[in-house]
Enzyme design. Structure first.
Site, PDB file in Angstrom:
ATOM      1  CD  GLN A 178       1.793  -3.960  -0.245  1.00  0.00           C
ATOM      2  OE1 GLN A 178       2.859  -3.390  -0.410  1.00  0.00           O
ATOM      3  NE2 GLN A 178       0.708  -3.657  -0.917  1.00  0.00           N
ATOM      4  CG  HIS A 200       7.585  -5.162   0.262  1.00  0.00           C
ATOM      5  ND1 HIS A 200       6.908  -5.027  -0.926  1.00  0.00           N
ATOM      6  CD2 HIS A 200       7.005  -4.278   1.112  1.00  0.00           C
ATOM      7  CE1 HIS A 200       5.988  -4.098  -0.805  1.00  0.00           C
ATOM      8  NE2 HIS A 200       6.014  -3.624   0.426  1.00  0.00           N
ATOM      9  CD  GLU A 233       6.576  -0.694   2.797  1.00  0.00           C
ATOM     10  OE1 GLU A 233       6.841  -1.162   1.672  1.00  0.00           O
ATOM     11  OE2 GLU A 233       5.436  -0.390   3.145  1.00  0.00           O
ATOM     12  CG  HIS A 269       3.101  -4.022   4.856  1.00  0.00           C
ATOM     13  ND1 HIS A 269       4.145  -4.837   4.480  1.00  0.00           N
ATOM     14  CD2 HIS A 269       2.953  -3.133   3.848  1.00  0.00           C
ATOM     15  CE1 HIS A 269       4.600  -4.450   3.295  1.00  0.00           C
ATOM     16  NE2 HIS A 269       3.883  -3.415   2.880  1.00  0.00           N
ATOM     17  NE  ARG A 271      -1.648  -6.642  -5.359  1.00  0.00           N
ATOM     18  CZ  ARG A 271      -1.395  -6.557  -6.670  1.00  0.00           C
ATOM     19  NH1 ARG A 271      -1.783  -7.493  -7.503  1.00  0.00           N
ATOM     20  NH2 ARG A 271      -0.763  -5.505  -7.148  1.00  0.00           N
TER      21      ARG A 271
HETATM   22 ZN    ZN Z   1       4.575  -2.269   1.194  1.00  0.00          ZN
END
Ligand code: ZN
Length: 318
Positions: free
Chosen positions: A95, A97, A114, A171, A191
């Site tokens: 995925q 972001h 993240e 990642h 995704r």
């Molecule tokens: Zn993630």
């Protein structure tokens, strides 16, 4: 009276989840497919509720809106961080972001930068961290062709590792890994590849290929280099400090006095046990506890043998 905020928080069932959150941290799980514990969250998909003291029963999103004094009169209109523990009993989807600008424009919520602290990893466990394509065209072609083996970069991991995962990084967390994730409070995931898995009802999960190709960073991710400082009874490791958050590990081996230098702190007890002392009150801490030290807690002491992960927000300059 200044006090820490402990929480009752939300567990999330996932097709890749397991039961290590019970085995390792003693949480009560409703089934053996639990992938995530949103330990400190004000995100609408899983809001933590204060479990102690005068504010017990207050949801973190409401508290953040109604008591800005506890958060240092923040600029961000929503509580900006989310602390999760993930149990990957199988691979998570590959995925990516979006960043804030793309996330707000396309999904109406912030992007997601993240980072991961590896709590435990099986022998041979791996993550996917970046890709091998050298241009957006090549990335699109290889995704189209399903050339996953050559496209995705696999990296071996072990307990204690840290990975910085800025928005745009392709990642995936691999099978047999448990991590503590500190992230922007966002649930927007594009995704790329889901290993052609089907859920119990026989459905494939949706992919978001064109948005993934839009937002993916071209070029290898550059992980941070942890900075370690040894003090009496305390080893501080700074894993990352970016425009969203700073994340520390505190290894505590006795009494350590601290003062608040951030607007407020999010803290997770990953190992050991001990005490938190604020003024004359002692709070017992044990593995699996998560709490916030709000802005009115200006000084405190830890005592015991504990490994803590702490984070604070970094508010962007206007
Ligand atoms: Zn993630």
């Amino acid at each position: 009276m200044p006090q820490p905020l402990f929480f009752k928080s939300v567990l999330q069932e996932k097709i890749w989840g397991g039961h290590r959150l019970r085995d390792v941290f003693g949480y009560t799980l409703p089934n053996d497919k639990i992938g995530e514990y949103w330990a400190i969250s004000a995100h609408p998909n899983g809001v933590s509720v204060v479990s102690n003291g005068a504010l017990a029963g207050q949801a973190l999103d409401t508290l953040y809106a109604e008591r800005p004094d506890l958060f240092g009169y923040p600029k961000s209109p929503v509580f900006p961080l989310l602390t999760k523990i993930l149990d990957a009993n199988d691979w998570l989807s590959v995925q990516v972001h979006p960043n804030d600008a793309y996330g707000l424009a396309h999904e109406g919520e912030l992007g997601k930068t993240e980072c991961w602290y590896v709590i435990a990893a099986d022998e041979g466990a791996e993550i996917i961290y970046g890709h091998e394509a050298t241009s957006r065209e090549e990335l699109a072609e290889r995704i189209e062709a399903g050339d996953w083996d050559k496209l995705l970069t696999h990296v071996p991991v072990k307990a204690g590792d840290f990975f910085d995962v800025p928005a745009g990084t392709i990642h995936a967390i691999g099978k047999g890994i448990m991590i503590l994730e500190t992230q922007q409070s966002s649930d927007t995931t594009y995704r790329v590849y889901d290993f052609d898995r089907r859920d119990d009802a026989g459905h494939l999960r949706e992919l978001h290929l064109s948005k993934s190709i839009d937002v993916a960073t071209i070029g290898k991710p550059l992980n941070t280099t942890p900075a370690r400082l040894e003090l009496e009874h305390l080893t501080t490791t700074v894993f990352v400090s970016n425009s969203f958050f700073t994340v520390y590990k505190w290894d505590i081996t006795g009494e350590v006095k601290m003062t608040q230098t951030a607007p407020y702190l999010l803290i997770s007890v990953l190992d050991g046990d001990g005490q938190l002392k604020i003024e004359d009150t002692i709070y017992q801490l044990t593995k699996g506890d998560h709490f916030i030290l709000p802005n009115d807690v200006m000084a405190w002491a830890f005592d015991g043998d504990m490994t803590l992960i702490a984070s604070h927000v970094n508010e962007k300059e206007d």
